[in-house]
Write a protein that holds these residues in place. Structure first.
Motif, PDB file in Angstrom:
ATOM      1  N   MET A   1     -18.426   4.590 -38.210  1.00 42.95           N
ATOM      2  CA  MET A   1     -18.684   6.004 -38.488  1.00 42.95           C
ATOM      3  C   MET A   1     -19.830   6.510 -37.615  1.00 42.95           C
ATOM      4  SD  MET A   1     -18.508   6.306 -42.651  1.00 42.95           S
ATOM      5  CE  MET A   1     -17.097   5.760 -43.601  1.00 42.95           C
ATOM      6  N   ILE A   2     -20.927   5.754 -37.615  1.00 45.67           N
ATOM      7  CA  ILE A   2     -22.104   6.163 -36.846  1.00 45.67           C
ATOM      8  C   ILE A   2     -21.787   6.181 -35.357  1.00 45.67           C
ATOM      9  CG2 ILE A   2     -24.452   5.515 -36.185  1.00 45.67           C
ATOM     10  CD1 ILE A   2     -24.784   4.397 -39.036  1.00 45.67           C
ATOM     11  N   ARG A   3     -21.076   5.173 -34.890  1.00 48.99           N
ATOM     12  CA  ARG A   3     -20.753   5.105 -33.464  1.00 48.99           C
ATOM     13  C   ARG A   3     -19.955   6.325 -33.006  1.00 48.99           C
ATOM     14  NH1 ARG A   3     -17.507   0.312 -30.192  1.00 48.99           N
ATOM     15  NH2 ARG A   3     -16.661   1.665 -28.562  1.00 48.99           N
ATOM     16  N   LEU A   4     -18.909   6.674 -33.749  1.00 49.18           N
ATOM     17  CA  LEU A   4     -18.093   7.823 -33.364  1.00 49.18           C
ATOM     18  C   LEU A   4     -18.887   9.123 -33.436  1.00 49.18           C
ATOM     19  CD1 LEU A   4     -14.697   6.899 -35.030  1.00 49.18           C
ATOM     20  CD2 LEU A   4     -15.121   7.192 -32.596  1.00 49.18           C
ATOM     21  N   ARG A   5     -19.736   9.239 -34.452  1.00 53.09           N
ATOM     22  CA  ARG A   5     -20.559  10.436 -34.565  1.00 53.09           C
ATOM     23  C   ARG A   5     -21.541  10.550 -33.405  1.00 53.09           C
ATOM     24  NH1 ARG A   5     -21.419   9.907 -41.144  1.00 53.09           N
ATOM     25  NH2 ARG A   5     -19.767  11.388 -41.712  1.00 53.09           N
ATOM     26  N   MET A   6     -22.151   9.449 -33.030  1.00 51.94           N
ATOM     27  CA  MET A   6     -23.122   9.487 -31.934  1.00 51.94           C
ATOM     28  C   MET A   6     -22.449   9.753 -30.591  1.00 51.94           C
ATOM     29  SD  MET A   6     -25.942   9.301 -33.465  1.00 51.94           S
ATOM     30  CE  MET A   6     -25.138  10.011 -34.923  1.00 51.94           C
TER      31      MET A   6
ATOM     32  N   GLU B   1     -19.182  14.435 -46.003  1.00 49.74           N
ATOM     33  CA  GLU B   1     -18.999  13.635 -47.219  1.00 49.74           C
ATOM     34  C   GLU B   1     -18.169  12.370 -46.990  1.00 49.74           C
ATOM     35  OE1 GLU B   1     -15.967  16.939 -46.945  1.00 49.74           O
ATOM     36  OE2 GLU B   1     -18.129  16.734 -46.719  1.00 49.74           O
ATOM     37  N   LEU B   2     -17.742  12.105 -45.751  1.00 53.23           N
ATOM     38  CA  LEU B   2     -16.953  10.907 -45.484  1.00 53.23           C
ATOM     39  C   LEU B   2     -17.710   9.661 -45.928  1.00 53.23           C
ATOM     40  CD1 LEU B   2     -14.442   9.575 -44.198  1.00 53.23           C
ATOM     41  CD2 LEU B   2     -15.737   9.472 -42.059  1.00 53.23           C
TER      42      LEU B   2
ATOM     43  N   ARG C   1     -22.138  19.499 -37.076  1.00 54.75           N
ATOM     44  CA  ARG C   1     -20.752  19.246 -36.676  1.00 54.75           C
ATOM     45  C   ARG C   1     -20.343  17.783 -36.837  1.00 54.75           C
ATOM     46  NH1 ARG C   1     -19.777  22.563 -31.043  1.00 54.75           N
ATOM     47  NH2 ARG C   1     -20.878  24.466 -31.626  1.00 54.75           N
ATOM     48  N   ILE C   2     -21.276  16.884 -36.675  1.00 54.73           N
ATOM     49  CA  ILE C   2     -20.917  15.465 -36.758  1.00 54.73           C
ATOM     50  C   ILE C   2     -21.166  14.884 -38.149  1.00 54.73           C
ATOM     51  CG2 ILE C   2     -21.302  15.088 -34.293  1.00 54.73           C
ATOM     52  CD1 ILE C   2     -23.941  13.670 -35.072  1.00 54.73           C
ATOM     53  N   GLY C   3     -21.522  15.770 -39.104  1.00 49.96           N
ATOM     54  CA  GLY C   3     -21.597  15.325 -40.484  1.00 49.96           C
ATOM     55  C   GLY C   3     -22.952  14.863 -40.972  1.00 49.96           C
ATOM     56  N   TYR C   4     -24.024  15.262 -40.265  1.00 48.23           N
ATOM     57  CA  TYR C   4     -25.375  14.880 -40.688  1.00 48.23           C
ATOM     58  C   TYR C   4     -26.069  16.078 -41.340  1.00 48.23           C
ATOM     59  CZ  TYR C   4     -25.717  10.224 -38.610  1.00 48.23           C
ATOM     60  OH  TYR C   4     -25.561   8.890 -38.340  1.00 48.23           O
ATOM     61  N   ALA C   5     -26.639  15.867 -42.522  1.00 48.58           N
ATOM     62  CA  ALA C   5     -27.382  16.930 -43.191  1.00 48.58           C
ATOM     63  C   ALA C   5     -28.849  16.918 -42.795  1.00 48.58           C
ATOM     64  CB  ALA C   5     -27.261  16.772 -44.713  1.00 48.58           C
ATOM     65  N   ASP C   6     -29.341  15.787 -42.360  1.00 48.97           N
ATOM     66  CA  ASP C   6     -30.759  15.591 -42.054  1.00 48.97           C
ATOM     67  C   ASP C   6     -30.943  15.363 -40.556  1.00 48.97           C
ATOM     68  OD1 ASP C   6     -33.344  14.536 -41.673  1.00 48.97           O
ATOM     69  OD2 ASP C   6     -33.383  13.707 -43.697  1.00 48.97           O
ATOM     70  N   GLN C   7     -31.671  16.274 -39.884  1.00 50.59           N
ATOM     71  CA  GLN C   7     -31.874  16.141 -38.441  1.00 50.59           C
ATOM     72  C   GLN C   7     -32.711  14.915 -38.083  1.00 50.59           C
ATOM     73  OE1 GLN C   7     -32.624  19.681 -35.992  1.00 50.59           O
ATOM     74  NE2 GLN C   7     -32.315  20.935 -37.826  1.00 50.59           N
TER      75      GLN C   7
END
Length: 268
Positions: free
Chosen positions: A214-219, A181-182, A239-245
């Motif tokens: 946000m996307i960079r750190l998650r990736m 939800e960030l 774990r990285i905050g994505y609901a949609d694969q």
């Protein structure tokens, strides 16, 4: 080993629970058995437990009151209840209090064992996820110095105050990027700015938006996790905050030029 406290007002039932089950073989340390809810709550104050197995109908403080009080004071405790048929509606109410499971009386030791084993398995999973989340946050913190080095030096012609605000915002993103939800609003609130102004100064200072970071750190975290073949891709996504694969796959390919599966295959 997980610690268990029992709360049961009937002595015969208490003795049966304590003596008829080989708790240590289940991976459980039995702390003891309290006679009522008040005694159980005092016991927890002296010696924290991972699991609480409690009867519903008890004097002084019933099981539901005990569960509510215990959960408010010890959020990590997990509760199981014993219930007679006449108390079944109360048992259903207990489930609303996020009780893990319940067992109907008369006591069947084998059923108690099954319920406790299920509870332990869930506790292990919860602990593993918590440790993984803490590890991810630590890994992100270790990346932040490098990320912050990309900001303009202190001699930058822009306002130094803006740079400090941007550093704080990126610090917050680094510590919370695994939360699904960030949002920009969360980050802006954390540094005391409006969404629009924060995004504007981040873009001004770094050349990119908050969403980019946000996307960079998650990736980057996803890439690290993908090197472990035991972690499923859908688990990494979560774990990285994505609901949609599908969204995760598109974001990953945009940053690394390959899909998560292709990336993993290259690192096996």
């Amino acid at each position: 080993m997980f610690k268990l406290l029992i709360a049961e007002d009937v002595k015969m039932v208490r003795d049966t629970l304590c003596r008829s089950i080989e708790w240590e073989k289940l991976g459980i340390e039995l702390l003891g058995a309290a006679e009522n809810g008040e005694e159980a709550l005092a016991w927890l104050a002296r010696e924290p437990a991972d699991l609480l197995l409690t009867d519903i109908g008890m004097p002084k403080m019933n099981g539901l009151e005990l569960i509510e009080a215990a959960q408010s004071r010890y959020p990590d405790i997990r509760c199981l209840i014993l219930s007679g048929l006449s108390e079944f509606e109360h048992a259903r109410q207990a489930l609303k209090l996020q009780v893990m499971d319940y067992v109907l009386k008369p006591i069947d030791p084998s059923e108690i064992e099954r319920v406790c084993l299920r509870a332990i398995e869930q506790l292990r999973l919860e602990r593993a996820r918590k440790e993984e989340a803490e590890f991810a946050i630590q890994a992100a913190k270790e990346k932040l110095p490098t990320l912050l080095e990309e900001l303009p030096p202190d001699g930058w012609a822009g306002n130094l105050k803006k740079k400090k605000l941007v550093e704080r915002a990126l610090q917050y993103v680094g510590e919370h990027f695994g939360h699904r939800e960030l949002s920009l609003a969360d980050t802006a609130a954390a540094v005391g700015l409006s969404d629009k102004y924060l995004n504007a100064i981040v873009k001004e200072v770094t050349g990119f938006t908050i969403n980019h970071w946000m996307i960079r750190l998650r990736m980057e975290e996803a890439a690290r996790l993908l090197e472990d073949p035991m972690i499923k891709i859908y688990e990494i996504c979560d774990r990285i905050g994505y609901a949609d694969q599908d969204h995760f796959r598109e974001s990953f390919k945009k940053q690394y030029g390959v899909t998560p599966t292709e990336f993993r295959n290259r690192h096996l």
